[in-house]
Design an enzyme around this catalytic site. Structure first.
Site, PDB file in Angstrom:
ATOM      1  N   LYS A 194       0.858  -1.196   0.000  1.00  0.00           N
ATOM      2  CA  LYS A 194       0.000   0.000   0.000  1.00  0.00           C
ATOM      3  C   LYS A 194       0.890   1.241   0.000  1.00  0.00           C
ATOM      4  O   LYS A 194       1.534   1.544   1.005  1.00  0.00           O
ATOM      5  CB  LYS A 194      -0.909   0.046   1.226  1.00  0.00           C
ATOM      6  CG  LYS A 194      -2.000   1.117   1.039  1.00  0.00           C
ATOM      7  CD  LYS A 194      -2.660   1.552   2.312  1.00  0.00           C
ATOM      8  CE  LYS A 194      -1.921   2.619   3.047  1.00  0.00           C
ATOM      9  NZ  LYS A 194      -1.770   3.888   2.314  1.00  0.00           N
ATOM     10  N   GLU A 270      10.112   0.983  10.560  1.00  0.00           N
ATOM     11  CA  GLU A 270      11.094   2.071  10.418  1.00  0.00           C
ATOM     12  C   GLU A 270      10.317   3.354  10.672  1.00  0.00           C
ATOM     13  O   GLU A 270       9.448   3.734   9.889  1.00  0.00           O
ATOM     14  CB  GLU A 270      11.718   2.038   9.022  1.00  0.00           C
ATOM     15  CG  GLU A 270      12.990   2.853   8.926  1.00  0.00           C
ATOM     16  CD  GLU A 270      12.749   4.225   8.337  1.00  0.00           C
ATOM     17  OE1 GLU A 270      12.612   5.172   9.153  1.00  0.00           O
ATOM     18  OE2 GLU A 270      12.690   4.355   7.113  1.00  0.00           O
ATOM     19  N   CYS A 304      13.217  11.040   7.160  1.00  0.00           N
ATOM     20  CA  CYS A 304      13.204  10.619   8.575  1.00  0.00           C
ATOM     21  C   CYS A 304      14.598  10.671   9.200  1.00  0.00           C
ATOM     22  O   CYS A 304      14.722  10.772  10.413  1.00  0.00           O
ATOM     23  CB  CYS A 304      12.543   9.267   8.765  1.00  0.00           C
ATOM     24  SG  CYS A 304      12.869   8.130   7.461  1.00  0.00           S
ATOM     25  N   GLU A 401       9.533  15.469  15.631  1.00  0.00           N
ATOM     26  CA  GLU A 401       9.973  15.346  14.243  1.00  0.00           C
ATOM     27  C   GLU A 401       9.135  16.312  13.400  1.00  0.00           C
ATOM     28  O   GLU A 401       7.919  16.164  13.290  1.00  0.00           O
ATOM     29  CB  GLU A 401       9.748  13.903  13.772  1.00  0.00           C
ATOM     30  CG  GLU A 401      10.300  13.639  12.406  1.00  0.00           C
ATOM     31  CD  GLU A 401      10.091  12.197  11.959  1.00  0.00           C
ATOM     32  OE1 GLU A 401       9.020  11.629  12.218  1.00  0.00           O
ATOM     33  OE2 GLU A 401      11.011  11.639  11.341  1.00  0.00           O
TER      34      GLU A 401
HETATM   35  P1  ADP Z   1       2.965  10.448   8.129  1.00  0.00           P
HETATM   36  O1  ADP Z   1       2.523  10.883   9.497  1.00  0.00           O
HETATM   37  O2  ADP Z   1       4.361  10.747   7.840  1.00  0.00           O
HETATM   38  O3  ADP Z   1       1.992  10.788   7.035  1.00  0.00           O
HETATM   39  P2  ADP Z   1       1.933   7.857   8.549  1.00  0.00           P
HETATM   40  O4  ADP Z   1       2.555   6.988   9.557  1.00  0.00           O
HETATM   41  O5  ADP Z   1       0.603   8.473   8.875  1.00  0.00           O
HETATM   42  O6  ADP Z   1       3.015   8.905   8.175  1.00  0.00           O
HETATM   43  O7  ADP Z   1       1.764   7.118   7.160  1.00  0.00           O
HETATM   44  C1  ADP Z   1       2.690   6.215   6.619  1.00  0.00           C
HETATM   45  C2  ADP Z   1       1.932   5.117   5.912  1.00  0.00           C
HETATM   46  O8  ADP Z   1       1.123   4.463   6.892  1.00  0.00           O
HETATM   47  C3  ADP Z   1       0.957   5.593   4.819  1.00  0.00           C
HETATM   48  O9  ADP Z   1       0.941   4.634   3.773  1.00  0.00           O
HETATM   49  C4  ADP Z   1      -0.369   5.606   5.544  1.00  0.00           C
HETATM   50  O10 ADP Z   1      -1.482   5.449   4.683  1.00  0.00           O
HETATM   51  C5  ADP Z   1      -0.229   4.407   6.460  1.00  0.00           C
HETATM   52  N1  ADP Z   1      -1.108   4.419   7.641  1.00  0.00           N
HETATM   53  C6  ADP Z   1      -1.630   5.488   8.284  1.00  0.00           C
HETATM   54  N2  ADP Z   1      -2.423   5.079   9.299  1.00  0.00           N
HETATM   55  C7  ADP Z   1      -2.400   3.729   9.315  1.00  0.00           C
HETATM   56  C8  ADP Z   1      -2.996   2.715  10.133  1.00  0.00           C
HETATM   57  N3  ADP Z   1      -3.795   3.015  11.132  1.00  0.00           N
HETATM   58  N4  ADP Z   1      -2.704   1.427   9.858  1.00  0.00           N
HETATM   59  C9  ADP Z   1      -1.878   1.099   8.847  1.00  0.00           C
HETATM   60  N5  ADP Z   1      -1.301   2.003   8.029  1.00  0.00           N
HETATM   61  C10 ADP Z   1      -1.549   3.293   8.255  1.00  0.00           C
END
Ligand code: ADP
Length: 503
Positions: A194, A270, A304, A401
């Site tokens: 994804k 990560e 990051c 961050e």
């Molecule tokens: P950022 O805060 O840098 O946008 P995220 O951790 O929210 O990073 O997002 C990184 C990835 O994790 C994206 O592909 C996002 O769609 C996915 N993501 C966000 N929330 C969830 C969740 N609850 N479970 C699994 N994947 C998630």
């Protein structure tokens, strides 16, 4: 003025944004609509306007992708191929990536505001390089003969872990895709990826190229969609054997919990970083300021491992700050397709507003704004590269961050103090040291709790460097041969010898 802004009147002839060819989910070798028929909008960060609509995958779509990946793993040829055949197809995949480098770099530029020239010269060729690095390992995966203490003999088999789920962030849509997909392919896993909702397009193009290269249907599936729906469905899926996630620490915790509550799938995380770059009095100031600019502003600070806390020893602090301001003011902020641009727009409105609010926090908390601090441009998500000095460890900008073009300067006196303060964070992803003194470099690099320490360099990556965090920056490693291990598991095979009591 903090930084130059180019006027966006880039000659049309320089680059034409390509037609968007792939916007559907990729399941079992086919592009398909989502079960719900829903789509989501993807936004051009240069303008804030919608430029494509992409299929919105959800749990039902993840179920279909996992079914295809499961079938391909349990009964398909990919895990059963001799390694040299996986290698051959991965090499072909890599060639196709290079052949399409311009279009792929353009997709990441328009989706994520990444520099087109950098994508074409670096990210896309490195994606092909990553595939080739692991392709070279695909036929060299072997176990060992065990030395027994009694009349049995045994050996180990290194077997693919199964169906791997991958959840990718938006800051390096291409690099993160291949950092995770390549070792999994070499190991013989099948995959459901994804990409981030902000940057879904290149992943779909890669799925198309994988098919063209001859990678069998069901081996690589791409579900575009949102985190709490499609991402969460991957983390909690009972038929996924391993999940590899890159993103925020908060979401990393959710992923780990979902993995534990569903089927105890293996997890690689990560996560975030608040990385110290420590510059000692004996440093070459020209080099140190160059590294600080590169480490903090590369990819508009959406990295990051960005050097987001710059500790400068008191003897050179003022001179360093002055030179740094001069350099940062030369940054050209503007359209990522323009070759003269150094810094494009932040990925989306959310991120843009978050960064600006951190800048306001910095001002309110009493840090000194040396340059920048404002949005720029009439439209889109552009922010001036910003430097704060007199930053204290307790300030929010020194703890969180930010993921943006914001540099924080912190003054220190002694090596012991630098080590203690550099480690005083919940994160442990990366660190940098600039010194001419070998003892200082050795002492500090051994004392910092982080997954990578760069000495007199920064953001120096290579396929062979294992990459990942200590502490709340996660665990497991992407890159290097350690990443291949993340997609393999060990089986021991034991038989009695002729004089064994079991005979
Ligand atoms: P950022 O805060 O840098 O946008 P995220 O951790 O929210 O990073 O997002 C990184 C990835 O994790 C994206 O592909 C996002 O769609 C996915 N993501 C966000 N929330 C969830 C969740 N609850 N479970 C699994 N994947 C998630």
């Amino acid at each position: 003025m903090a930084a130059t802004q180019n006027n966006g009147n880039m000659k049309e002839a320089l680059f034409k944004v390509p037609d968007i060819k792939f916007t559907k989910l990729f399941i079992n070798g086919e592009f398909v609509d989502s079960v719900s028929g829903k789509k989501f909008e993807t936004i051009d960060p240069r303008t804030g306007e919608v430029f494509a609509k992409v299929a919105e995958g959800d749990k039902e779509d993840v179920d279909l992708a996992v079914k295809a990946a499961r079938e391909a793993f349990d009964h398909g040829p990919w895990p059963r191929f001799p390694g040299c055949e996986r290698r051959r197809l991965m090499m072909k995949f890599a060639d196709l990536i290079e052949e399409n480098a311009e279009e792929l770099a353009a997709l990441d530029a328009i989706d994520g505001g990444k520099l087109y020239g950098m994508g074409k010269a670096l990210d896309i060729p490195a994606a092909a390089g990553t595939l080739r690095y692991y392709a070279g390992a695909a036929d060299k995966i072997h176990g060992e003969t065990l030395k027994m203490s009694r009349s049995i003999q045994g050996y180990t088999l290194r077997e693919p872990v199964g169906v791997a789920g991958m959840i990718i962030p938006w800051n390096f849509p291409t690099s993160m895709f291949f950092t995770k997909v390549s070792p999994a392919l070499a190991a013989g896993c099948t995959i459901v990826v994804k990409p981030a909702e902000q940057t879904p397009l290149s992943a779909l193009f890669y799925a198309h190229l994988a098919k063209k290269a001859g990678i069998p249907d069901g081996v690589l599936n791409v579900i575009t969609g949102f985190g709490p729906t499609a991402g969460a469905a991957i983390a909690s899926h009972i038929d996924i054997d391993k999940v590899s996630f890159t993103g925020s620490t908060e979401v990393g915790k959710l992923v780990m919990k979902a993995a534990a509550d569903s089927n105890l799938k293996q997890v690689t995380l990560e996560l975030g970083g608040k990385n110290p770059l420590i510059i000692f009095d004996d440093a070459d100031i020209e080099m140190a300021t160059g590294l600080a600019v590169f480490g903090s502003l590369y990819n508009k600070g959406e990295v990051c491992v960005a050097s987001s806390r710059i500790f400068v020893q008191e003897g050179i602090y003022d001179e360093f700050a002055k030179k740094l301001v001069e350099k940062v003011k030369m940054t050209v902020v503007g359209d990522p397709f323009d070759p003269s641009t150094h810094q494009g727009p932040q990925v989306d409105k959310n991120q843009y507003e978050k960064i600006l609010s951190y800048i306001e926090h910095g001002k309110r908390e009493g840090a000194t704004l040396l340059t920048g601090g404002k949005p720029c441009g009439e439209k889109g998500y552009y922010i001036e590269p910003t430097i704060f000095s007199d930053v204290k460890d307790s300030m929010l900008i020194a703890k969180d961050e930010i993921f943006g073009p914001v540099i924080s300067l912190l003054k220190f006196k002694t090596i012991e103090e630098a080590i203690q303060r550099a480690n005083a964070t919940k994160y442990g992803l990366a660190a940098g040291i600039v010194t001419k003194d070998l003892n200082t470099a050795n002492t500090v690099s051994r004392s910092i709790r982080a997954g990578v320490v760069w000495i007199n360099c920064y953001l120096a990556f290579d396929y062979d460097i294992p990459y990942g965090g200590y502490k709340m920056s996660g665990f497991g490693r992407d890159s290097g041969m350690e990443a291949l291990d993340q997609y393999l598991q060990t089986k021991c095979v034991v038989t009695p010898l002729y004089d064994s009591p079991w005979l």
